[in-house]
Design a protein around this motif. Structure first.
Motif, PDB file in Angstrom:
ATOM      1  N   UNK A  35       0.827  -1.203   0.000  1.00  0.00           N
ATOM      2  CA  UNK A  35       0.000   0.000   0.000  1.00  0.00           C
ATOM      3  C   UNK A  35       0.862   1.254   0.000  1.00  0.00           C
ATOM      4  N   UNK A  36       1.952   1.233   0.752  1.00  0.00           N
ATOM      5  CA  UNK A  36       2.872   2.370   0.763  1.00  0.00           C
ATOM      6  C   UNK A  36       3.499   2.562  -0.606  1.00  0.00           C
ATOM      7  N   UNK A  37       3.929   1.469  -1.231  1.00  0.00           N
ATOM      8  CA  UNK A  37       4.520   1.545  -2.564  1.00  0.00           C
ATOM      9  C   UNK A  37       3.517   2.088  -3.578  1.00  0.00           C
ATOM     10  N   UNK A  44       0.879   9.989  -3.921  1.00  0.00           N
ATOM     11  CA  UNK A  44       0.147  10.267  -2.682  1.00  0.00           C
ATOM     12  C   UNK A  44       1.096  10.219  -1.491  1.00  0.00           C
ATOM     13  N   UNK A  45       0.829  11.021  -0.464  1.00  0.00           N
ATOM     14  CA  UNK A  45       1.748  11.081   0.677  1.00  0.00           C
ATOM     15  C   UNK A  45       1.672   9.837   1.556  1.00  0.00           C
ATOM     16  N   UNK A 153      -3.062   7.038   4.401  1.00  0.00           N
ATOM     17  CA  UNK A 153      -1.664   7.413   4.238  1.00  0.00           C
ATOM     18  C   UNK A 153      -0.865   7.392   5.522  1.00  0.00           C
ATOM     19  N   UNK A 154      -1.462   6.867   6.598  1.00  0.00           N
ATOM     20  CA  UNK A 154      -0.814   6.847   7.916  1.00  0.00           C
ATOM     21  C   UNK A 154      -0.436   5.405   8.255  1.00  0.00           C
TER      22      UNK A 154
END
Length: 219
Positions: A35-37, A44-45, A153-154
């Motif tokens: 998801x971060x990738x 997106x941040x 995004x957290x």
């Protein structure tokens, strides 16, 4: 047809090698989730501050184990009893819950796609068994708490603790830890800083279970 089969086999071998290499690397370096990738790829941040397990409150460790995987220290990556129970309860629409352990959720976050399919569950089980074999439990819990999504995004306990409670992950008290654990199944809709009646009730239940949480494998 033979050429297609060879290409397919080559792709499968390459995927297995890549997964093995990532699993080996993430044993020692801070892992990142799919998801971060995906967020980075689309501009997106991402908010995440990786911290070792020693800097994450024992309260949060106990809350997540009590809420997500009570047998974490006793299974081999898969809680087979819970999985069989879920399969027996399944109807024509499939299982209503996933029986995912912390190792299963960790491999899903690190290596697999987010949407539910039977194929993903099969990969999840196989990879969880492999992860539990090659990583110590302490590393699995540390990685999970640093890649879990706690909002849009957290990612990770440190960023979540600072966002919702204005303190480091090491400083979380029992109720704050329980509220963070409650939000994990639906982190974009559940706000630990503004808990609903359901969240507060569920957090109280988790707090009671935290006292009996087995963390013997992550001392």
């Amino acid at each position: 047809m033979r050429r297609f089969a060879l290409i397919l086999m080559s792709l499968i071998v390459a995927a297995v090698v890549a997964l093995a290499a990532l699993m080996a690397a993430y044993r020692f370096v801070p892992p990142v989730s799919t998801l971060m990738l995906a967020r980075w790829a689309t501009g997106e941040p991402v908010t995440r501050d990786y911290v070792p397990l020693a800097q994450i409150s024992r309260n949060l460790q106990a809350a997540v184990v009590a809420s997500e995987d009570a047998k974490f220290c006793r299974h081999d990556g898969v809680d087979w009893d819970a999985l069989m129970e879920v399969m027996e309860e399944a109807d024509e629409d499939g299982p209503s819950r996933g029986a995912s352990t912390i190792p299963m959720q960790t491999v899903k976050n690190l290596f697999l796609w987010p949407w539910r399919t039977a194929a993903r569950k099969a990969f999840e089980i196989a990879l969880a068994l492999a992860l539990d074999f090659v990583w110590p439990k302490r590393r699995i819990l540390e990685a999970y708490l640093n890649v879990a999504e706690w909002g849009d995004g957290l990612f990770g306990a440190e960023a979540a603790a600072r966002r919702y409670f204005g303190r480091a992950a090491s400083e979380l008290d029992a109720r704050q830890a329980a509220l963070l654990a409650v939000s994990l199944p639906n982190p974009r809709r559940r706000d630990p800083a503004r808990p609903s009646r359901f969240m507060s009730s569920r957090a109280a239940t988790i707090q009671a279970r935290m006292r009996e949480a087995d963390l013997s494998c992550v001392k």
